[in-house]
Scaffold this motif. Structure first.
Motif, short mmCIF file in Angstrom:
data_model
loop_
_atom_site.label_atom_id
_atom_site.label_comp_id
_atom_site.label_asym_id
_atom_site.label_seq_id
_atom_site.Cartn_x
_atom_site.Cartn_y
_atom_site.Cartn_z
N ILE A 10 5.20 -2.57 8.06
CA ILE A 10 4.60 -2.46 6.73
C ILE A 10 5.45 -1.56 5.84
CG2 ILE A 10 2.64 -1.49 5.44
CD1 ILE A 10 0.85 -2.49 7.79
N GLN A 11 5.84 -0.40 6.36
CA GLN A 11 6.62 0.54 5.56
C GLN A 11 7.99 -0.04 5.21
OE1 GLN A 11 5.41 3.49 4.35
NE2 GLN A 11 3.47 2.95 5.30
N ALA A 12 8.64 -0.70 6.17
CA ALA A 12 9.96 -1.29 5.90
C ALA A 12 9.87 -2.38 4.83
CB ALA A 12 10.56 -1.85 7.19
N VAL A 13 8.88 -3.26 4.95
CA VAL A 13 8.70 -4.32 3.96
C VAL A 13 8.34 -3.71 2.60
CG1 VAL A 13 7.27 -6.30 3.29
CG2 VAL A 13 8.14 -6.10 5.64
N MET A 50 0.72 -3.80 -2.16
CA MET A 50 1.09 -3.33 -0.81
C MET A 50 0.89 -1.82 -0.67
SD MET A 50 4.24 -5.42 0.79
CE MET A 50 4.00 -4.52 2.31
N MET A 51 1.21 -1.08 -1.72
CA MET A 51 1.01 0.38 -1.66
C MET A 51 -0.47 0.69 -1.52
SD MET A 51 2.12 3.44 -1.78
CE MET A 51 1.93 5.09 -2.42
N ALA A 52 -1.29 0.05 -2.35
CA ALA A 52 -2.72 0.33 -2.37
C ALA A 52 -3.42 -0.08 -1.09
CB ALA A 52 -3.37 -0.37 -3.57
N VAL A 53 -3.12 -1.27 -0.60
CA VAL A 53 -3.89 -1.86 0.49
C VAL A 53 -3.30 -1.58 1.87
CG1 VAL A 53 -4.65 -4.07 1.44
CG2 VAL A 53 -4.86 -3.63 -1.00
N LEU A 54 -1.99 -1.47 1.97
CA LEU A 54 -1.37 -1.31 3.29
C LEU A 54 -0.61 0.00 3.46
CD1 LEU A 54 -0.05 -4.96 3.81
CD2 LEU A 54 -2.07 -3.92 4.83
N ALA A 55 0.39 0.23 2.64
CA ALA A 55 1.30 1.36 2.88
C ALA A 55 0.57 2.70 2.91
CB ALA A 55 2.41 1.38 1.83
N PHE A 56 -0.26 2.96 1.91
CA PHE A 56 -0.94 4.25 1.88
C PHE A 56 -2.07 4.36 2.91
CE2 PHE A 56 -3.88 7.51 0.57
CZ PHE A 56 -3.04 8.58 0.32
N PRO A 57 -3.09 3.49 2.87
CA PRO A 57 -4.21 3.72 3.80
C PRO A 57 -3.84 3.57 5.27
CG PRO A 57 -4.56 1.69 2.56
CD PRO A 57 -3.36 2.35 1.98
N ASN A 91 9.76 9.89 17.78
CA ASN A 91 8.31 9.97 17.73
C ASN A 91 7.87 10.43 16.34
OD1 ASN A 91 5.56 10.13 18.37
ND2 ASN A 91 5.78 12.17 19.22
N HIS A 92 8.53 11.45 15.80
CA HIS A 92 8.19 11.91 14.45
C HIS A 92 8.54 10.86 13.40
CE1 HIS A 92 6.66 15.89 15.16
NE2 HIS A 92 7.63 16.10 16.02
N GLY A 93 9.61 10.11 13.64
CA GLY A 93 9.96 9.03 12.72
C GLY A 93 8.87 7.98 12.64
N MET A 94 8.20 7.74 13.76
CA MET A 94 7.14 6.73 13.80
C MET A 94 5.78 7.27 13.36
SD MET A 94 7.89 4.57 17.29
CE MET A 94 7.72 5.99 18.36
N HIS A 95 5.52 8.56 13.64
CA HIS A 95 4.17 9.07 13.47
C HIS A 95 4.03 10.23 12.48
CE1 HIS A 95 4.07 7.24 17.59
NE2 HIS A 95 3.09 6.61 16.98
N THR A 96 5.11 10.65 11.84
CA THR A 96 5.02 11.76 10.91
C THR A 96 5.62 11.43 9.55
OG1 THR A 96 5.23 13.28 12.78
CG2 THR A 96 5.54 14.21 10.59
N THR A 97 6.84 10.90 9.54
CA THR A 97 7.57 10.72 8.27
C THR A 97 6.91 9.71 7.34
OG1 THR A 97 9.03 9.05 9.25
CG2 THR A 97 9.79 11.35 9.28
N VAL A 102 5.38 8.12 1.80
CA VAL A 102 4.40 7.40 0.98
C VAL A 102 3.87 8.31 -0.14
CG1 VAL A 102 2.23 7.78 2.26
CG2 VAL A 102 2.67 5.59 1.21
N LEU A 103 3.77 9.62 0.12
CA LEU A 103 3.35 10.55 -0.93
C LEU A 103 4.43 10.70 -2.01
CD1 LEU A 103 1.54 13.31 1.16
CD2 LEU A 103 0.50 11.62 -0.36
N ILE A 104 5.69 10.73 -1.60
CA ILE A 104 6.79 10.78 -2.57
C ILE A 104 6.77 9.53 -3.44
CG2 ILE A 104 9.31 10.69 -2.82
CD1 ILE A 104 9.41 12.55 -0.30
N GLU A 105 6.57 8.38 -2.82
CA GLU A 105 6.51 7.12 -3.57
C GLU A 105 5.36 7.16 -4.57
OE1 GLU A 105 6.76 3.27 -5.11
OE2 GLU A 105 8.27 4.51 -4.12
N MET A 106 4.21 7.68 -4.13
CA MET A 106 3.06 7.73 -5.03
C MET A 106 3.34 8.67 -6.20
SD MET A 106 -0.92 8.46 -4.26
CE MET A 106 -1.24 6.83 -3.58
#
Length: 187
Positions: A10-13, A50-57, A91-97, A102-106
């Protein structure tokens, strides 16, 4: 496992669409083509959806759920055995970053959220679809993709899945409120 991978896709797309939107905007700037303008508006609408429905939540959900359960008992989501195969930085790349990006994008781009009912319906559809996928994997393999689910009775699993759906919907609403606060818009 499955959710982390889904979030990475989702994040890559999503961020690919962001780059494509920015490039398209730059390349069509000063051009009076109605067709290019129409296509750019479609791309922006897709990015915002995508930001509203997938990337952020979904992104915020994975970060908060993974680390909450990890702190409680890491064996339920990320057994110590995985440390031999997956380095801590990955692990941090998958579960932290996911969260800071997404906050920077917002913060850097205003996103037009869909109507609340459409947005929540889309988030629910994703959540229910994902839950059904997890159940299907268990049905086919006999193994839960998340060790936590092995410890829950069937009734508690239903409550857990309902709670997960509610939490993702809450994160959708948080994203909408945060977006409106950052960009000072009123609905």
């Amino acid at each position: 496992k499955v959710c982390s991978f889904s979030v990475q896709v989702i994040q890559a797309v999503f961020f690919g669409i962001c780059v494509l939107t920015d490039l398209s905007s730059l390349l069509t700037k000063g051009n009076d083509s109605q067709e290019q303008e129409r296509q750019l508006k479609k791309l922006i609408a897709l990015r915002d959806w995508m930001m509203a429905v997938l990337a952020f939540p979904v992104g915020v959900f994975v970060v908060t759920m993974f680390w909450s359960i990890y702190i409680y008992d890491r064996e339920l989501v990320y057994p110590k055995l995985l440390d031999n195969f997956i380095p801590a930085w990955l692990n941090h790349g998958m579960h932290t970053t996911v969260l800071p990006f997404v906050l920077i994008e917002m913060r850097t781009t205003h996103h037009q959220y869909p109507s609340r009912s459409c947005g929540l319906a889309a988030v629910c559809t994703f959540a229910v679809g994902y839950i059904l996928w997890v159940c299907w994997i268990h049905h086919v393999t006999g193994v839960w993709v998340y060790p936590l689910l092995e410890h829950l009775s069937p009734g508690v699993k239903i409550i857990f899945f309902a709670a997960v759906t509610v939490i993702i919907n809450i994160f959708y609403l948080v994203g909408e409120v945060l977006n409106n606060y950052i960009w000072d818009t009123q609905k």
